[in-house]
Design a protein around this motif. Sequence first.
Motif, PDB file in Angstrom:
ATOM      1  N   VAL A  27       0.832  -1.206   0.000  1.00 16.95           N
ATOM      2  CA  VAL A  27       0.000   0.000   0.000  1.00 16.95           C
ATOM      3  C   VAL A  27       0.867   1.257   0.000  1.00 16.95           C
ATOM      4  O   VAL A  27       0.605   2.203  -0.750  1.00 16.95           O
ATOM      5  N   LEU A  28       1.914   1.273   0.824  1.00 18.08           N
ATOM      6  CA  LEU A  28       2.802   2.443   0.863  1.00 18.08           C
ATOM      7  C   LEU A  28       3.514   2.648  -0.469  1.00 18.08           C
ATOM      8  O   LEU A  28       3.675   3.787  -0.924  1.00 18.08           O
ATOM      9  N   ALA A  29       3.937   1.551  -1.090  1.00 18.61           N
ATOM     10  CA  ALA A  29       4.593   1.658  -2.398  1.00 18.61           C
ATOM     11  C   ALA A  29       3.644   2.289  -3.414  1.00 18.61           C
ATOM     12  O   ALA A  29       4.045   3.146  -4.213  1.00 18.61           O
ATOM     13  N   GLY A  30       2.377   1.848  -3.375  1.00 13.31           N
ATOM     14  CA  GLY A  30       1.403   2.421  -4.289  1.00 13.31           C
ATOM     15  C   GLY A  30       1.125   3.889  -4.014  1.00 13.31           C
ATOM     16  O   GLY A  30       1.048   4.695  -4.939  1.00 13.31           O
ATOM     17  N   ILE A  31       1.002   4.242  -2.730  1.00 11.22           N
ATOM     18  CA  ILE A  31       0.750   5.646  -2.368  1.00 11.22           C
ATOM     19  C   ILE A  31       1.904   6.534  -2.820  1.00 11.22           C
ATOM     20  O   ILE A  31       1.697   7.629  -3.373  1.00 11.22           O
ATOM     21  N   THR A  35       1.484   9.481  -5.532  1.00 10.40           N
ATOM     22  CA  THR A  35       1.663  10.880  -5.112  1.00 10.40           C
ATOM     23  C   THR A  35       2.983  11.490  -5.584  1.00 10.40           C
ATOM     24  O   THR A  35       3.024  12.664  -5.957  1.00 10.40           O
ATOM     25  N   LEU A  36       4.051  10.688  -5.581  1.00  6.75           N
ATOM     26  CA  LEU A  36       5.373  11.225  -5.913  1.00  6.75           C
ATOM     27  C   LEU A  36       5.944  10.666  -7.214  1.00  6.75           C
ATOM     28  O   LEU A  36       6.879  11.252  -7.764  1.00  6.75           O
ATOM     29  N   GLY A  37       5.403   9.549  -7.675  1.00  7.41           N
ATOM     30  CA  GLY A  37       5.938   8.910  -8.872  1.00  7.41           C
ATOM     31  C   GLY A  37       5.114   9.223 -10.102  1.00  7.41           C
ATOM     32  O   GLY A  37       4.723  10.367 -10.353  1.00  7.41           O
ATOM     33  N   PHE A 268       1.447   0.941 -11.165  1.00  5.97           N
ATOM     34  CA  PHE A 268       2.778   0.691 -11.723  1.00  5.97           C
ATOM     35  C   PHE A 268       2.724   0.209 -13.169  1.00  5.97           C
ATOM     36  O   PHE A 268       3.774   0.063 -13.801  1.00  5.97           O
ATOM     37  N   THR A 269       1.535  -0.057 -13.696  1.00  8.32           N
ATOM     38  CA  THR A 269       1.420  -0.646 -15.036  1.00  8.32           C
ATOM     39  C   THR A 269       1.205   0.386 -16.141  1.00  8.32           C
ATOM     40  O   THR A 269       1.182   0.022 -17.315  1.00  8.32           O
ATOM     41  N   ASN A 270       0.989   1.644 -15.781  1.00  9.28           N
ATOM     42  CA  ASN A 270       0.736   2.705 -16.758  1.00  9.28           C
ATOM     43  C   ASN A 270      -0.552   2.461 -17.545  1.00  9.28           C
ATOM     44  O   ASN A 270      -0.682   2.909 -18.687  1.00  9.28           O
TER      45      ASN A 270
END
Length: 389
Positions: A27-31, A35-37, A268-270
Motif C-alpha cells: 500500500v505504501l509503495a502504491g501511495i 503521489t510522488l511517482g 505501476f502498469t501505466n
Amino acid sequence: MQIFKKTPNIDFLKFKWFALALTIVLVLAGILNITLGHGLKMGVDFGEGTLIRVMFKDPVSVSAIRQLLSDVGLGNSVIQESGKSGREFQIRTVEVRTTSQAGEEIESHQILANKVIAALQNKEDQQRLAQGLVDLNNIDSRSLTALLMTISPDSAEQIAERLMSYRKTQSIISDWNELKKEPVSLSDDVLNQLQAKTFLGQMTVLSKETVGPQAGKELRKKATQAIIWSLVAMLVYIAFRFKGLEFGAAAIFTLAQDVLICLSIYSFTNREINLPIIAAFLTIVGYSVNDTIVIFDRIRELRKTMRKEPLEKIMNMSLNINLTRTIITSGTVFIAVLALFLFGGKVINDFAFIMLVGTIEGVYSTVFMSCPVVLWWNQLFGKQKKVKK
C-alpha cells in the motif's frame, strides 16, 4: 469435491504479522508511486480531453501519427495501437486555452477533435475536401441522407441506412466495388453519381469522446462515493448478521486492503483508470467479501462446539475446513479471467488484468488478514466472549 483427503492443519495465523507487513509495504509503495511517482493515468472518463478512435485504409506507424500531430502542436498526445493490423489507433489529447482572466480556462474539445482529424488526413483527402467533395468514410447519417436525396429521392433513406450499416461493420470502405455487392447493392447509376460528389477517405473516425474538467471531476467523485458506500453498507450488514462489530470491521479492513493493493499494483502498469476499472474494483469487493463471510460463518458455528478452545485455534480450523472451497472457487474464477486477459482483446484487457490481481489478492486477504483483524479487535477492546450454554 475434495482436494485434500483429510482436513489440513495449517497454522495460517502464524503468518499474520508477515501478512500485515506485506500489506503495508504494497500500500505504501502504491501511495508513493501515485503521489510522488508516475501517478494514476486517468482515462478520458475521469480526466479531461478528447479520445478519438481512428482507422486507416493502410497500415500506419505510431511514430508517423505522432509526427503528424507534432506538426500541429499536439505531439504530447497519447497514441495507442489497437489490434495487430497497424490500422486502428486510439488518440487521447488535451489542449487548455486560458483567457485574460486569471485561473479561468476554456476547454475547446470539439475544436481540438477537429484539429486532430484534420492533422491525420493526407494531402489528397484535404484537396478533395477543398474542392467540395464529401468524405464517404466520415459523413454522418443525416448528411448522407440529404446528399442521396439529390441522387435518388425515393430510396435515399434506405440507401443511407445500408451504407452506414456496412461502414459500421467494416469500419472503413476501401473500394467502390464493395458498394455494388451485398448488403449495399448500389446500382451503377447511383454509384456513378455518388462517386461524382464523394470520395473514399484514407482515414475514418470510429468514435469520438470528449470530457470537460467539471465532468471528469464529477465522475471521479461519484466513483469514489460508489466504492465507499458499498464498503459502509457491507460493514453494517456484516456487523448485524454476525452480531459483532469486529466482524464488520475486519471485512471492511480486508476489502479496503483489496482495493488499495489492486490500485497500488495497477498504478505501476501505466494503464488507464476508466469506468470499466471502477466496475472491476466493485466486482472485486463483492467477490472477496463472499469468501470472507463464509469463513466468518464457520467461525461462528465452531465457537458453539469448541467453547473451551482459544479463538485463534477456531479461526485456523475454520480456514482449513474451507480451504478446498476457497481454492476451487477462486481457481475457477482465475481461469475464466485469465482467458479474458489472454484472448479477450485490448478493449477488455485492463478490466481482466485488475480482476486477475483482485482474484489473487482476495484469497490472500481472506486467508491471511480477515481473521487476524477480528483477533486483534478482540484483544484490543477486550470483547472476546464465550458462548453460553
